[in-house]
Write a protein that holds these residues in place. Structure first.
Motif, PDB file in Angstrom:
ATOM      1  N   UNK A   1       0.814  -1.208   0.000  1.00 35.18           N
ATOM      2  CA  UNK A   1       0.000   0.000   0.000  1.00 35.18           C
ATOM      3  C   UNK A   1       0.850   1.261   0.000  1.00 35.18           C
ATOM      4  N   UNK A   2       0.238   2.356   0.379  1.00 37.85           N
ATOM      5  CA  UNK A   2       0.932   3.649   0.348  1.00 37.85           C
ATOM      6  C   UNK A   2       2.074   3.684   1.359  1.00 37.85           C
ATOM      7  N   UNK A   3       3.183   4.245   0.931  1.00 44.14           N
ATOM      8  CA  UNK A   3       4.304   4.556   1.826  1.00 44.14           C
ATOM      9  C   UNK A   3       5.118   5.680   1.212  1.00 44.14           C
ATOM     10  N   UNK A   4       5.543   6.593   2.048  1.00 42.27           N
ATOM     11  CA  UNK A   4       6.381   7.699   1.567  1.00 42.27           C
ATOM     12  C   UNK A   4       7.206   8.231   2.735  1.00 42.27           C
ATOM     13  N   UNK A   5       8.481   8.423   2.505  1.00 42.01           N
ATOM     14  CA  UNK A   5       9.362   9.018   3.506  1.00 42.01           C
ATOM     15  C   UNK A   5       9.512  10.510   3.218  1.00 42.01           C
ATOM     16  N   UNK A   6       9.420  11.329   4.259  1.00 49.38           N
ATOM     17  CA  UNK A   6       9.570  12.766   4.098  1.00 49.38           C
ATOM     18  C   UNK A   6      11.026  13.143   4.356  1.00 49.38           C
ATOM     19  N   UNK A   7      11.850  13.039   3.327  1.00 48.81           N
ATOM     20  CA  UNK A   7      13.279  13.309   3.476  1.00 48.81           C
ATOM     21  C   UNK A   7      13.629  14.776   3.264  1.00 48.81           C
ATOM     22  N   UNK A   8      12.893  15.455   2.409  1.00 50.57           N
ATOM     23  CA  UNK A   8      13.215  16.826   2.022  1.00 50.57           C
ATOM     24  C   UNK A   8      11.984  17.723   2.158  1.00 50.57           C
ATOM     25  N   UNK A   9      12.205  19.009   2.011  1.00 50.93           N
ATOM     26  CA  UNK A   9      11.093  19.957   2.050  1.00 50.93           C
ATOM     27  C   UNK A   9      10.146  19.710   0.873  1.00 50.93           C
ATOM     28  N   UNK A  10      10.704  19.315  -0.264  1.00 44.37           N
ATOM     29  CA  UNK A  10       9.865  18.983  -1.422  1.00 44.37           C
ATOM     30  C   UNK A  10       8.924  17.829  -1.087  1.00 44.37           C
ATOM     31  N   UNK A  11       9.441  16.832  -0.378  1.00 47.03           N
ATOM     32  CA  UNK A  11       8.588  15.713   0.056  1.00 47.03           C
ATOM     33  C   UNK A  11       7.452  16.216   0.939  1.00 47.03           C
ATOM     34  N   UNK A  12       7.762  17.153   1.830  1.00 42.51           N
ATOM     35  CA  UNK A  12       6.740  17.708   2.719  1.00 42.51           C
ATOM     36  C   UNK A  12       5.638  18.396   1.917  1.00 42.51           C
ATOM     37  N   UNK A  13       6.024  19.137   0.886  1.00 37.43           N
ATOM     38  CA  UNK A  13       5.036  19.814   0.044  1.00 37.43           C
ATOM     39  C   UNK A  13       4.167  18.805  -0.702  1.00 37.43           C
ATOM     40  N   UNK A  14       4.787  17.732  -1.212  1.00 39.01           N
ATOM     41  CA  UNK A  14       4.034  16.737  -1.965  1.00 39.01           C
ATOM     42  C   UNK A  14       3.074  15.963  -1.057  1.00 39.01           C
ATOM     43  N   UNK A  15       3.512  15.662   0.166  1.00 39.54           N
ATOM     44  CA  UNK A  15       2.620  14.996   1.116  1.00 39.54           C
ATOM     45  C   UNK A  15       1.491  15.928   1.551  1.00 39.54           C
ATOM     46  N   UNK A  16       1.803  17.212   1.692  1.00 37.65           N
ATOM     47  CA  UNK A  16       0.772  18.184   2.052  1.00 37.65           C
ATOM     48  C   UNK A  16      -0.293  18.266   0.973  1.00 37.65           C
ATOM     49  N   UNK A  17       0.129  18.174  -0.288  1.00 43.15           N
ATOM     50  CA  UNK A  17      -0.831  18.199  -1.390  1.00 43.15           C
ATOM     51  C   UNK A  17      -1.783  17.012  -1.301  1.00 43.15           C
ATOM     52  N   UNK A  18      -1.286  15.861  -0.858  1.00 47.54           N
ATOM     53  CA  UNK A  18      -2.144  14.690  -0.696  1.00 47.54           C
ATOM     54  C   UNK A  18      -3.163  14.910   0.410  1.00 47.54           C
ATOM     55  N   UNK A  19      -2.773  15.666   1.442  1.00 51.28           N
ATOM     56  CA  UNK A  19      -3.699  15.971   2.536  1.00 51.28           C
ATOM     57  C   UNK A  19      -4.874  16.820   2.061  1.00 51.28           C
ATOM     58  N   UNK A  20      -4.635  17.646   1.065  1.00 52.66           N
ATOM     59  CA  UNK A  20      -5.710  18.508   0.573  1.00 52.66           C
ATOM     60  C   UNK A  20      -6.808  17.708  -0.117  1.00 52.66           C
ATOM     61  N   UNK A  21      -6.497  16.451  -0.428  1.00 53.89           N
ATOM     62  CA  UNK A  21      -7.493  15.586  -1.058  1.00 53.89           C
ATOM     63  C   UNK A  21      -8.220  14.724  -0.022  1.00 53.89           C
ATOM     64  N   UNK A  22      -7.974  14.958   1.244  1.00 52.67           N
ATOM     65  CA  UNK A  22      -8.588  14.168   2.312  1.00 52.67           C
ATOM     66  C   UNK A  22      -7.653  14.055   3.487  1.00 52.67           C
TER      67      UNK A  22
END
Length: 237
Positions: free
Chosen positions: A203-224
């Motif tokens: 299933x879903x997995x993502x490591x937040x290694x960089x600030x770019x990762x944080x932005x991309x994960x934040x975008x996923x939060x905007x969808x739920x």
């Protein structure tokens, strides 16, 4: 069962955003990524936490003071320059015979009870959750003439697996504990001793290694609530 979360590193790959802030307190959506990690466990009934802090441990302690009262949370300062394996050793006296462990910056839709059940069904001292390698690059496929048939943007490489964290550890693993680096020294030693087993997570997995990762994960939060809140079916080794 307690959940140990490693959140003491300096987060150099996210510099300068971690200049004064521990990486686990960087926000994903409107909350620190560490809160999202803890919520993965708490949603599944695992509400006892030990936070192994180091860099700006004072901020981790302040964060912990604001968490839900029903959660049992202890913060232990294991030192600024301690390695990941050393941070676990630094908290060992407060953990039970078997405990959960993970990193403070990795989000996944892991079925924690499924992980525990798998661990209890094998004879090893440690279970690590494994995920297919997410490629950071696009890949090309071509025919015998060299003509590109298709371009695949950042595919998941299902023939290569990596550690996603989300461990279950028995205290007897400390009999084979050698070194200060969990993935570079301790896990290879446990594998050589036949004590390490892999729990597959598709299933879903993502490591937040960089600030770019944080932005991309934040975008996923905007969808739920984020895809890490939707549990995947249990897998096996």
């Amino acid at each position: 069962m307690q959940t140990l979360i490693l959140c003491g590193g300096k987060g150099t790959r996210a510099y300068p955003h971690t200049l004064e802030l521990p990486k686990p307190l960087m926000e994903v959506g409107d909350s620190p990524v560490l809160l999202h990690v803890m919520d993965i466990y708490a949603r599944q009934g695992f509400e006892q936490f030990v936070l192994s802090a180091g860099y700006r441990a004072d901020l981790i302690a302040s964060f912990a003071a604001e968490l839900p009262r029903r959660w049992n949370v202890e913060v232990i300062d294991t030192g600024e320059d301690t390695g990941t394996a050393g941070r676990i050793i630094g908290c060992a006296s407060t953990l039970g015979q078997t405990f959960l462990a993970t990193y403070g910056d990795g989000l996944g839709s892991v079925d924690v009870q499924g992980l525990v059940d798998f661990h209890e069904a094998h004879p090893g001292a440690v279970t690590v959750t494994a995920v297919p390698l997410p490629s950071p690059y696009g890949t090309l496929e071509w025919d015998e003439t060299g003509r590109v048939r298709r371009f695949i943007e950042k595919p998941t490489l299902t023939d290569h697996w990596i550690s996603a964290g989300f461990f279950v550890i028995d205290e007897r693993a400390f009999d084979h504990w050698d070194g200060d680096d969990l993935e570079g020294e301790v896990l290879p030693a446990l594998a050589a001793a036949g004590e390490l087993y892999a729990y597959r997570h598709l299933g879903f997995w993502r490591s937040m290694d960089t600030y770019k990762d944080a932005l991309e994960l934040s975008a996923l939060c905007r969808k739920g609530d984020g895809p890490w809140t939707i549990l995947s079916e249990p897998e096996s080794s």
